[in-house]
Write an enzyme that holds these catalytic residues in place. Structure first.
Site, PDB file in Angstrom:
ATOM      1  N   CYS A 140      -5.531   1.696   4.650  1.00 22.02           N
ATOM      2  CA  CYS A 140      -4.322   1.595   3.426  1.00 22.02           C
ATOM      3  C   CYS A 140      -3.098   2.726   3.888  1.00 22.02           C
ATOM      4  CB  CYS A 140      -4.706   1.822   2.295  1.00 22.02           C
ATOM      5  SG  CYS A 140      -5.694   3.253   1.672  1.00 22.02           S
ATOM      6  N   CYS A 146       0.780  -1.275   0.006  1.00 29.42           N
ATOM      7  CA  CYS A 146       0.024  -0.039   0.100  1.00 29.42           C
ATOM      8  C   CYS A 146       0.865   1.367  -0.075  1.00 29.42           C
ATOM      9  CB  CYS A 146      -0.887  -0.233   1.370  1.00 29.42           C
ATOM     10  SG  CYS A 146      -2.360  -1.002   1.173  1.00 29.42           S
ATOM     11  N   CYS A 159      -6.948  -7.508  -2.678  1.00 30.18           N
ATOM     12  CA  CYS A 159      -7.126  -7.291  -0.997  1.00 30.18           C
ATOM     13  C   CYS A 159      -8.566  -6.872  -0.905  1.00 30.18           C
ATOM     14  CB  CYS A 159      -6.171  -6.105  -0.640  1.00 30.18           C
ATOM     15  SG  CYS A 159      -4.380  -6.693  -0.760  1.00 30.18           S
TER      16      CYS A 159
END
Length: 231
Positions: free
Chosen positions: A227, A119, A204
């Site tokens: 994130c 991320c 994800c």
């Protein structure tokens, strides 16, 4: 020349003045204060925030984090936004490395082994670099999204990225949000209708079971809940 100190002071004043502002009032203040020097962020789950912004300013930049891992439906929604809102300019923020280059350095499926690093590389760093070109950004963060967002103000100073952050729909309930989406015929990612209630990167993101928290479909099975874009 307006400095970061000036913008911080501006954000602090606006945080108090616009504490109870409607979404339209917050967005109108944004347009009047920053002109073209702001960007609206969207993950292309829907176009609610874009539609609201277009009511006060027909032309503006929209930030889309092009991670290289999106569902085809998300890319399709992004392209549909450009068609429906001709004044919108999509800014595709991309990581320094392609997915293939990242795989070569870190190994394939980094998101399965270290989702936070993935991320950071594909979202947080590109976001920061893109936001460096603006004095303010507008997000669709809402207080009901997650416990970590429960105290989200409508206007605040974004210390991490060094600019003013406006969250015009922060107070909206799910009922208010769904009502606007329905009543105004707003574009929505087709994945929502089949159970994807919080859409991020495809590897994800999972469907949400009935009655579950919408964000339970993000990073399922991991302790990760954010994130890193908003804290």
């Amino acid at each position: 020349m307006t400095t970061a100190t000036d913008h911080r002071a501006l954000a602090e004043r606006a945080s108090a003045d616009l504490a109870d502002a409607t979404a339209e009032e917050a967005l109108r203040w944004t347009a009047e204060t920053f002109g073209d020097d702001f960007i609206v962020a969207s993950n292309m789950q829907d176009a609610v925030l874009i539609d609201l912004a277009a009511k006060v300013k027909p032309d503006f930049d929209v930030l889309f984090l092009e991670t290289g891992y999106h569902f085809a439906e998300t890319i399709g929604t992004r392209d549909a936004v450009e068609a429906v809102y001709p004044g919108v300019r999509i800014v595709n923020a991309q990581a320094e490395q392609s997915v293939a280059e990242q795989d070569a350095q870190y190994g394939e499926k980094l998101h399965d082994r270290d989702a936070t690093l993935c991320c950071n590389l594909r979202k947080v760093v590109p976001l920061r670099k893109t936001l460096a070109n603006y004095s303010a950004w507008v997000t669709g963060v809402r207080r009901v999204d997650a416990p970590t967002r429960a105290n989200t103000p409508i206007v605040t100073w974004d210390e991490r990225n060094g600019l003013v952050k406006i969250n015009p729909i922060a107070p909206w309930t799910d009922e208010e949000f769904d009502g606007y989406l329905r009543d105004h015929g707003i574009l929505q990612n087709p994945l929502v209708s089949v159970g994807y209630l919080s859409i991020g990167c495809a590897p994800c993101t999972a469907k949400v079971l009935p009655g579950q928290d919408p964000r339970s479909g993000r990073w399922a099975g991991q302790s990760k809940t954010e994130c890193g874009l908003h804290g």
